[in-house]
Enzyme design. Sequence first.
Site, PDB file in Angstrom:
ATOM      1  N   HIS A  34      42.649  33.742  49.105  1.00 49.31           N
ATOM      2  CA  HIS A  34      42.418  34.964  48.331  1.00 49.31           C
ATOM      3  C   HIS A  34      43.175  36.056  49.070  1.00 49.31           C
ATOM      4  O   HIS A  34      42.829  36.368  50.210  1.00 49.31           O
ATOM      5  CB  HIS A  34      40.945  35.375  48.310  1.00 49.31           C
ATOM      6  CG  HIS A  34      40.017  34.395  47.680  1.00 49.31           C
ATOM      7  ND1 HIS A  34      39.487  34.562  46.429  1.00 49.31           N
ATOM      8  CD2 HIS A  34      39.518  33.228  48.134  1.00 49.31           C
ATOM      9  CE1 HIS A  34      38.689  33.557  46.131  1.00 49.31           C
ATOM     10  NE2 HIS A  34      38.687  32.724  47.147  1.00 49.31           N
ATOM     11  N   ALA A  62      46.355  32.304  40.634  1.00 51.26           N
ATOM     12  CA  ALA A  62      45.928  33.356  39.716  1.00 51.26           C
ATOM     13  C   ALA A  62      46.144  34.743  40.323  1.00 51.26           C
ATOM     14  O   ALA A  62      46.074  34.920  41.542  1.00 51.26           O
ATOM     15  CB  ALA A  62      44.457  33.168  39.384  1.00 51.26           C
ATOM     16  N   MET A  78      36.796  42.667  33.029  1.00 46.18           N
ATOM     17  CA  MET A  78      35.882  41.618  33.487  1.00 46.18           C
ATOM     18  C   MET A  78      34.651  42.168  34.200  1.00 46.18           C
ATOM     19  O   MET A  78      33.866  41.414  34.783  1.00 46.18           O
ATOM     20  CB  MET A  78      36.613  40.669  34.438  1.00 46.18           C
ATOM     21  CG  MET A  78      37.711  39.876  33.734  1.00 46.18           C
ATOM     22  SD  MET A  78      38.465  38.668  34.827  1.00 46.18           S
ATOM     23  CE  MET A  78      39.220  39.732  36.056  1.00 46.18           C
ATOM     24  N   ASP A 113      44.146  37.868  39.582  1.00 42.98           N
ATOM     25  CA  ASP A 113      42.978  38.176  38.759  1.00 42.98           C
ATOM     26  C   ASP A 113      43.065  39.550  38.104  1.00 42.98           C
ATOM     27  O   ASP A 113      42.514  39.753  37.017  1.00 42.98           O
ATOM     28  CB  ASP A 113      41.695  38.042  39.581  1.00 42.98           C
ATOM     29  CG  ASP A 113      41.347  36.575  39.821  1.00 42.98           C
ATOM     30  OD1 ASP A 113      41.975  35.693  39.202  1.00 42.98           O
ATOM     31  OD2 ASP A 113      40.448  36.307  40.631  1.00 42.98           O
ATOM     32  N   TYR A 153      33.691  38.683  42.174  1.00 43.92           N
ATOM     33  CA  TYR A 153      34.042  39.589  43.262  1.00 43.92           C
ATOM     34  C   TYR A 153      33.184  40.840  43.143  1.00 43.92           C
ATOM     35  O   TYR A 153      33.088  41.420  42.056  1.00 43.92           O
ATOM     36  CB  TYR A 153      35.519  39.995  43.202  1.00 43.92           C
ATOM     37  CG  TYR A 153      36.471  38.841  43.322  1.00 43.92           C
ATOM     38  CD1 TYR A 153      36.824  38.337  44.575  1.00 43.92           C
ATOM     39  CD2 TYR A 153      37.005  38.233  42.199  1.00 43.92           C
ATOM     40  CE1 TYR A 153      37.696  37.270  44.696  1.00 43.92           C
ATOM     41  CE2 TYR A 153      37.882  37.157  42.316  1.00 43.92           C
ATOM     42  CZ  TYR A 153      38.225  36.674  43.559  1.00 43.92           C
ATOM     43  OH  TYR A 153      39.080  35.621  43.676  1.00 43.92           O
ATOM     44  N   TYR A 175      34.451  32.555  39.213  1.00 40.01           N
ATOM     45  CA  TYR A 175      34.342  33.314  40.453  1.00 40.01           C
ATOM     46  C   TYR A 175      33.827  34.720  40.224  1.00 40.01           C
ATOM     47  O   TYR A 175      34.029  35.295  39.169  1.00 40.01           O
ATOM     48  CB  TYR A 175      35.733  33.390  41.099  1.00 40.01           C
ATOM     49  CG  TYR A 175      35.693  33.138  42.578  1.00 40.01           C
ATOM     50  CD1 TYR A 175      35.591  31.843  43.069  1.00 40.01           C
ATOM     51  CD2 TYR A 175      35.723  34.189  43.480  1.00 40.01           C
ATOM     52  CE1 TYR A 175      35.527  31.607  44.426  1.00 40.01           C
ATOM     53  CE2 TYR A 175      35.662  33.958  44.842  1.00 40.01           C
ATOM     54  CZ  TYR A 175      35.566  32.666  45.306  1.00 40.01           C
ATOM     55  OH  TYR A 175      35.495  32.443  46.657  1.00 40.01           O
ATOM     56  N   ASP A 217      47.237  55.712  48.201  1.00 39.53           N
ATOM     57  CA  ASP A 217      48.226  56.773  47.984  1.00 39.53           C
ATOM     58  C   ASP A 217      47.683  58.009  48.684  1.00 39.53           C
ATOM     59  O   ASP A 217      46.811  58.706  48.159  1.00 39.53           O
ATOM     60  CB  ASP A 217      48.397  56.991  46.471  1.00 39.53           C
ATOM     61  CG  ASP A 217      49.502  57.995  46.156  1.00 39.53           C
ATOM     62  OD1 ASP A 217      49.934  58.712  47.074  1.00 39.53           O
ATOM     63  OD2 ASP A 217      49.902  58.065  44.987  1.00 39.53           O
ATOM     64  N   GLY A 235      42.378  41.268  34.461  1.00 41.97           N
ATOM     65  CA  GLY A 235      41.996  42.684  34.565  1.00 41.97           C
ATOM     66  C   GLY A 235      40.618  42.855  35.164  1.00 41.97           C
ATOM     67  O   GLY A 235      39.641  42.302  34.681  1.00 41.97           O
TER      68      GLY A 235
END
Lengths: 694, 694
Positions: free
Chosen positions: A465, A327, A338, A329, A415, A413, A472, A334
Amino acid sequence: MSTETVATAPAVFSAKQSVSHPLAPLNASEITAASGLIKASWPAHTDLQFKAVTLEEPPKSEVLPYLEAEHSGKPLPRVSRKAFVNYYIRNTNKFHEAVVDLASGRVLRNVLLGPNFHAGGDGEEIMKVEQIALEDEGVKAEIAKLKLPEGTVIISDPWIYGSDGVNDDARMYQCFLYIRDPLNSAEADSNHYALPIPISPVITTEDMSVVRIDILPTGVDNTIKELEPYQIKPPNEYLPEHQKLRTDLKPLNVVQPEGASFNVTQEGTSSVLTWQKWQFRVGFNQREGMVLYDVRYDNRTLFYRLSLSDMNIPYADPRHPYHKKSAFDLGDVGAGIMANNLKLGCDCLGSIYYLDAVLSDDKGGVTPMENVVCIHEQDAGIGWKHTNYRTGRAAVVRSRELVLQSIITVANYEYILAFQFNQAGECNYEVRATGILSTQPIDEGVEVPFGTVVHPGVLATHHQHIFSLRVDPMLDGYLNRVTYDEALPMPRSDFNPHGTGYYVQETVIDQSGGFDLDYDKNRIFKIQNPAVRNPINGKPVAYKIMAPPFQKMLADKDSFNHKRAEFADHNIYVVKHHDDELFAGGKYTNQSRGGHGVRAWADRKESVKDEDVVVFVQFGINHVPRIEDFPVMPCEILKIHMKPVNFFDKNPALDVPPSEQSFNKSTLVSQAHQQSGAEATVGAKGEVCCSSKL
Amino acid sequence: MSTETVATAPAVFSAKQSVSHPLAPLNASEITAASGLIKASWPAHTDLQFKAVTLEEPPKSEVLPYLEAEHSGKPLPRVSRKAFVNYYIRNTNKFHEAVVDLASGRVLRNVLLGPNFHAGGDGEEIMKVEQIALEDEGVKAEIAKLKLPEGTVIISDPWIYGSDGVNDDARMYQCFLYIRDPLNSAEADSNHYALPIPISPVITTEDMSVVRIDILPTGVDNTIKELEPYQIKPPNEYLPEHQKLRTDLKPLNVVQPEGASFNVTQEGTSSVLTWQKWQFRVGFNQREGMVLYDVRYDNRTLFYRLSLSDMNIPYADPRHPYHKKSAFDLGDVGAGIMANNLKLGCDCLGSIYYLDAVLSDDKGGVTPMENVVCIHEQDAGIGWKHTNYRTGRAAVVRSRELVLQSIITVANYEYILAFQFNQAGECNYEVRATGILSTQPIDEGVEVPFGTVVHPGVLATHHQHIFSLRVDPMLDGYLNRVTYDEALPMPRSDFNPHGTGYYVQETVIDQSGGFDLDYDKNRIFKIQNPAVRNPINGKPVAYKIMAPPFQKMLADKDSFNHKRAEFADHNIYVVKHHDDELFAGGKYTNQSRGGHGVRAWADRKESVKDEDVVVFVQFGINHVPRIEDFPVMPCEILKIHMKPVNFFDKNPALDVPPSEQSFNKSTLVSQAHQQSGAEATVGAKGEVCCSSKL
């Protein structure tokens, strides 16, 4: 890609003359205006499925003068405001990419994307796929073979199909099926991941039908067995009402009697944060979630843009269809869309400020996203300390951090994603991985080297993962370089007669490419501006990047997994800045083939020395599940540090006020508070603050 | 080593019949009894300089049955109580090691140690050395050449001499000299490290006289120049009164309205802590500082003993006398005796409990050490979270940690040392490095690759900090093994046709030795007890050790630095347990030659498979100074994690009560609190706790 008509829509769909900052996310009226412009470019009643309606960030060449004017109080140049739109003609695989100018109402670009460019999932679509999988007669026939107890509730988890090059040009979902605890079927929050079943329907999005039903391997090899009656297994719930909870944890409150030290100025859809000499602008989009722009410290420019660029999670099980589990994610779904609606007192302690956002929905309308970012301060322990052993005087300051946190749920899951700033000029990015393991059925008594049995009949497959943080930089200006330092032993000589000497050697990266850490050389990557020198030691101003070690992509170089995860093979990618190159795995990761991400950009071998450079920092874990990671996983914490190196002229946290009891108000716990203190210790404690003896 | 008389002292010096726990540090009367017994073994009026009077820990074979009886409520076996004593005949280099039996008053062992066995420094001695360096007429004559301003205060920092094999059999100190800011000479806490001078007297401890005066190189090479009149340089102070302090940091208090969740039972000189299913005993000694014994979770044994074993700090400058700078802060001085007296509200937030200790002084008396360990809880962010995207229900717990913190000052440098426990069964060890860089003079305009100019005329040399944490495990029993897991790609085959598969392979360490991490293989070391199996998946119960990467010793293999720092060449050493093998660099590190530490023990190549094993975990940093590390260094944080792997049958933190606003009492920061909120965002925020939408 084939170009279609570039249409100009009626003026009614134009957004009102925007006064938004060029980097502010689209507001609600801009979203509906943009989708309206696209709808108007098609015959009436064409049903469009919108995948993204988001800010088309202006070229950096236009934004930089704007920022300069903004910070110097000069008149602001006009920067045109555009929307980026992805959409399908609904119930087809006709995937489009468009750009519209919001002021003029012109559709500047509107193209049908070619084969193997697919959009990710959206909430509506995923719910629909779940339902189709469960209502399909063929699927029901397979489930019937399991002879599940009357009333058993089946749960369908749609997975992004992945790529293996085998009949996979169409856009599809692979559903994995589970059941709720049959003895507790009414519990809508039952942990179905503890009860997987070996049936996996495949749905095509073109007509939303089941095109295949995979029966899953459950032994040591890739044998597919006949479906047999299901043997009842115990549940494994994570909800508190199913636990015998601890009763001896006392409250710990973070109290900020004078409020928070940060200031948030909301300017439409973006916010400007100031805190402890830091200043930056926060945006939020469907794909990346939180994005920080124009990050400055004490009015010096540091970063033009910071965001999580993508993540890839390839799984270890090589058997069909599990070999396709890989995946992205952010790209496939997105991080913005999510994001959890964060709740006071649950997800942070202390004085919390929440940011809201607006994103688009599948009909081109607006999805309000409340409380998607929480902002708070936290104490991070001692910041610095020194005790003069001759006088006993201690000087100590605490380290305060500003945290911007967002939490995303990706099916099973979670994060927890956070930018963290401190008073020593450090900017950190933390990821906490938690939630529930992606599970699959396994026969009793079977062990496999590519996964861990975490519950009877449940295999949690090993998986990686791999995250990519996009940095930048604009350290005192946007022309920067990337270098690395290595610490190397000196050869023996008259100068080094005892073999103890070592030195540090700097290497400048001239050309775009992927680069790796080497711990045996203490290799440290730095972003530098050699045009600006430290006033004391003359060294170029720099920030170093400290990332934890990770194992790179294990899938072989010829695999689809490797080709697609273009960032997963190096610790660092350094490329020249090009507008619209934001996503390390490419703009379209779903069922992608590779060739459009950071590896491809690096392969241009452009000069990156004292240019407008962009750095992608990779980090991650190889998650070899423990049984302790089930039914829900204690956070695994990963952290990137970016720290100044000869950027300031001394410790930037030197001016933090001393850590004192009058400010901190700690409490002495005495023997009296102990239940069974056998022997009290006599001694004056805690009266005098912050002096110390050796 | 030559054996001397073993004397029996008069009964009057015996400690009272002790009821102490066998692992409790010596109490005050035991210290004076032990030193008294040693004094009595010598002719009257022999002046002894005591270096250590500390607990001689009983053999593990005696302690284990004691602990078993203690925890099962059975009658306690008698374990004899002994003291370990190191001392000199004062003003000689006659260094002795002795063991006395405290109950019988017998001196069991009393030996003169041979050549190249030296004690570390003690406070009295170090102060004396400082003074001697400054009062020496030769030193004064050299200083006079600098023509310092009238009234300039010279500061002398004695350094452990180091080893290079060149006329260094005698025990010596090398002093580095500095001045206080001449314009502010009365400031006793002036940062003299900003004003080094190039004169370095060497003092022998045998008669406490200056034996040599080194003039220091200050250019790019090892040329020694004639001393010239000192050019006044600016100061660089770290004290708050010399800064323009930030005024916009608001208080952040940790409030525990019901008190702390831990319980401390003080049993004489040791303490038993219980918290959130954890239980362990805390000791404290002169060398290691904090030591944890008998660490259990939910009544299961985990570790027999945990302590910082040693650390080594070799410097990069190869020029005489800097090439000898290679300190062993524990072995050469002692983490216990250097522990700060921690102050309420300065060094920790929240509800704090302090531990005191008693150590010995150079006369065999008692040094009370107040507040050397602070114990508190801290919030560590989210512990785990999952949101069911179908129902929107979020389950979330916060992670609470118990922290035992000790801070040591080693002349210029500070280390903040902490054991941290959490509710997920994890035991962590954190080091924060802070304080002031060890500096030396450098000529204006000179750059060298082995150090950084951090202030005009001041070079901070690169140096490594290499720590060794000693882990003596007893995972469900004291017979354990050490293994490592590696994640390896599967070759392509019918089983792995797409090249995506990988597997985990375990290797058992059979024989004692040094072992290294390999991030490209995701190599993870685990301590296992294969005799105890996980009830669900049948895997051996284990804890994994997660240590951050570090560059190993850079000095070459033939160097004294390398020979002496016996732990500095491998990430992990695994050895068989032997009583009295606690210190990775050997028992006597000052001016040592090597051959008595963990490398030597590993070289016995003993079986360590399902034996009583001990693991030494190395970690550290190569500190390439930044100007931001001066005049005092923001904490550099290093952390070792020890986490259960198939030790429990599910997430051990599953029973932590949910994170709720009623418990956490966070505060919503609204626009009203912002100074310049341009546009308020309307929306109900923070009312409902802990439900969430995707």
